[in-house]
Design a protein around this motif. Structure first.
Motif, PDB file in Angstrom:
ATOM      1  N   PHE A 118     -44.119  45.646  48.229  1.00 43.12           N
ATOM      2  CA  PHE A 118     -44.432  46.583  46.997  1.00 43.12           C
ATOM      3  C   PHE A 118     -43.848  47.933  47.086  1.00 43.12           C
ATOM      4  N   ALA A 120     -34.297  43.618  38.643  1.00 40.72           N
ATOM      5  CA  ALA A 120     -35.070  43.877  39.966  1.00 40.72           C
ATOM      6  C   ALA A 120     -36.269  44.822  39.781  1.00 40.72           C
ATOM      7  N   LYS A 174     -37.845  45.491  37.041  1.00 39.88           N
ATOM      8  CA  LYS A 174     -39.002  44.748  36.365  1.00 39.88           C
ATOM      9  C   LYS A 174     -40.102  44.013  37.341  1.00 39.88           C
ATOM     10  N   LEU A 175     -39.215  43.352  38.110  1.00 39.20           N
ATOM     11  CA  LEU A 175     -40.066  42.345  39.219  1.00 39.20           C
ATOM     12  C   LEU A 175     -40.757  43.126  40.006  1.00 39.20           C
ATOM     13  N   ASP A 176     -40.149  44.351  40.403  1.00 34.99           N
ATOM     14  CA  ASP A 176     -41.049  45.197  41.282  1.00 34.99           C
ATOM     15  C   ASP A 176     -42.229  45.753  40.382  1.00 34.99           C
ATOM     16  N   GLU A 191     -43.771  44.504  37.923  1.00 31.68           N
ATOM     17  CA  GLU A 191     -45.037  43.471  37.569  1.00 31.68           C
ATOM     18  C   GLU A 191     -45.597  43.321  38.853  1.00 31.68           C
ATOM     19  N   MET A 192     -44.983  43.205  40.163  1.00 28.12           N
ATOM     20  CA  MET A 192     -45.713  42.868  41.225  1.00 28.12           C
ATOM     21  C   MET A 192     -46.692  44.207  41.753  1.00 28.12           C
ATOM     22  N   VAL A 237     -48.294  45.901  39.403  1.00 26.92           N
ATOM     23  CA  VAL A 237     -49.336  46.095  38.643  1.00 26.92           C
ATOM     24  C   VAL A 237     -50.416  44.876  39.249  1.00 26.92           C
ATOM     25  N   ILE A 238     -49.810  43.747  39.625  1.00 27.74           N
ATOM     26  CA  ILE A 238     -50.647  42.728  40.299  1.00 27.74           C
ATOM     27  C   ILE A 238     -51.246  43.289  41.551  1.00 27.74           C
TER      28      ILE A 238
END
Lengths: 210, 210, 210, 210
Positions: C83, C183, C185-187, C189-190, C192-193
């Motif tokens: 992360f 990439a 965006k992926l980070d 999203e991660m 937030v989770i």
């Protein structure tokens, strides 16, 4: 052969060395993990350097197109054992695999028939099938099995031979033989103890049951 | 099974993982050594932990004496690729070896048919013959082939599943799916570029010859 | 410099890379061994190739006798995190060691201030003391800290740059930026989770105590 | 201490062993890379098992809270040399680093003053600073330096001691001493040859210049 061709030629040998190292190390790992004695102390491997392959081909009179059959130790695996007796246990392991993941071509017992120089080791030449990204291939590989003392001596003799370009002066050769005698004596002393350990262990087992 | 029995049971799986890792890493090494593109970026492997085997056996209703046939991923190999297209090149490499050093049992294409969770990967279940100090054995192993983005996502989903013991709350599941979309988008963008690189290289080659 | 001089020159850099890899891998091992979360996912390292050092020296206008101070990434360590937040935890670990086994020269935050190309990473330039068989030496090394998605993107951008010799065609550059967005965006999203996992875990803890 | 406490306690020792192995292996790599003779043949390392630490603490009458100062070989490094003379070269390398990345506490020369059992080795106890994720720490470590023959003998004596739980029967002890003599003889023969190699090399150099 050009550098690229050599690289391509040596690929299956490099793969074979990696695979065989993993396979023989696994024997040690698995035996120890179930609390059994491992006859294998450690395993090393190497692919012969191009310059050494060319040199050996010349010495043996092997044409460059025949080196894959004419030179048997391009891929080399060395298995070190604690005791002389362990060597024959390892030989049996390899014989058990004959026709499975490898094929034995021939064996040479330089332990019972040691070389004049004092060299002692057990050699097994095998055929080993390998899958490469460029297709399957079967190569020759040499497995050397020796005690730690044999290995110690052989390593030093090898570096002396290399330094003197095979022509070791007589008085040094004499010394190397004395060192070989000392290494042999060490192995013998160890073998005797090994026998006694086994006897002692058996006595203990019998006693603890009565 | 007792701890010792488990250790004995898992030995061929551990050996298989070590051998298969070496074998797939060799493909990368050999292709790069001759200046060719390697579809394999890196390789990992693991043997399933005893607690996870037992858990999975319960979940699948597999009796303990049938786990060697009922659980297919006790030995697991993971191959990571840069591009989605590379995955299928790797699949072809494995199919080429079918009947040689391994046997394909079945394949599952979770890339064209990805799971509801967003999981994408290509799975191949193989039979793999292994020689142990206790004799020969054939085991099942699972090979997972994925891009780096698929792997990144799967690793995180796996740890979330583990933390929530399979019951991931809905709003988090929603988030994971969004992350899967982002990962998928990343792979798509990369694939487009890859195509253009190849086109550009071809143009360059043609130009340099005229 | 001749080949031998280069080899001599690069020795402390090679040692430094080996030592630093071991040191950062140890952080992961030790945290996991006591059941704590490790912000470090994996660690790689490399010494810059001689041809790349020469090329960079020319580009930066650094004289050959000044390369040990003028080129800061001859020794390079790369730390990958799951992360974005983990990156700053790793940065703190390194700052804690400042004045102990390493000295921080400066830091560059390419995450909050990412490059036009889309490049994101956190860089720390350190001085690292090394003991060689030829005496002690202090060298410069660059530590890059990034998420897996940043690393994935950077690896591919690097190979494209290399292929196009820095002159990436505009329409491909456009594509790379889109990939960088994916990439990123992926980070996001991660991240937030990750926050939600922590919240969820706290809720769970509170509930289990009442 | 509980299992977790032990794991936490052993972390800096594990890190130290990894770092020291890398450091001593680097000496060999760097000397060979510049064509110089390496006095180091190979390096191993281990952290003492918890059961052995407890056993040793009892034997030495060390309280559990004092084991980090009372037991000096929780972290152990073993350096193997070809010739007895190489051992002292390695000792000098370590003395050169005293006050840099390590601190020498004391040395024990079991080569000139070998033990009754026949044990020969050079021991150096060092203080070694280590950075952990939980903060800095200074630990004690033992470096054992020996020839291959000394190591071979010591390995076997150790396993016999273990099997007989320290009470080796007299007639076997007699045998072990004979084996120690054989190992000692082997080292002496090797040392003599070493001297001659150097002389021969000097003669060769002189001859090739006239």
């Amino acid at each position: 052969m050009h550098a690229t061709e050599w690289r391509r030629f040596l690929i299956p040998y490099e793969n074979a060395v990696e695979e065989l190292k993993v396979k023989f190390k696994s024997i040690r790992t698995e035996l120890r993990s179930i609390g059994e004695y491992s006859p294998i102390e450690f395993v090393t491997g190497r692919v012969k350097r191009v310059s050494s392959i060319i040199e050996k081909a010349k010495k043996l009179g092997v044409d460059m197109e025949d080196i894959s059959t004419g030179i048997e130790d391009i891929a080399g695996i060395r298995i070190m054992c604690q005791f002389v007796e362990d060597i024959y246990t390892v030989v049996d392991y390899i014989r058990d695999r004959d026709g499975r993941d490898l094929e034995i071509v021939y064996e040479k017992d330089y332990i019972n028939n040691y070389k004049d120089s004092g060299y002692r080791s057990y050699h097994i030449i095998i055929k080993y099938p390998i899958q490469t990204a460029l297709g399957p291939k079967t190569i020759l590989a040499e497995i050397q099995i020796r005690t730690l003392a044999m290995n110690f001596w052989a390593t030093i003799e090898h570096s002396l031979k290399y330094k003197y370009k095979q022509n070791i002066p007589e008085h040094i050769e004499e010394r190397i033989k004395k060192a070989a005698d000392a290494a042999f004596k060490l192995d013998q002393e160890m073998s005797v103890i090994r026998h006694e350990i086994r006897l002692a262990q058996k006595m203990f087992e019998v006693r603890s049951k009565t």
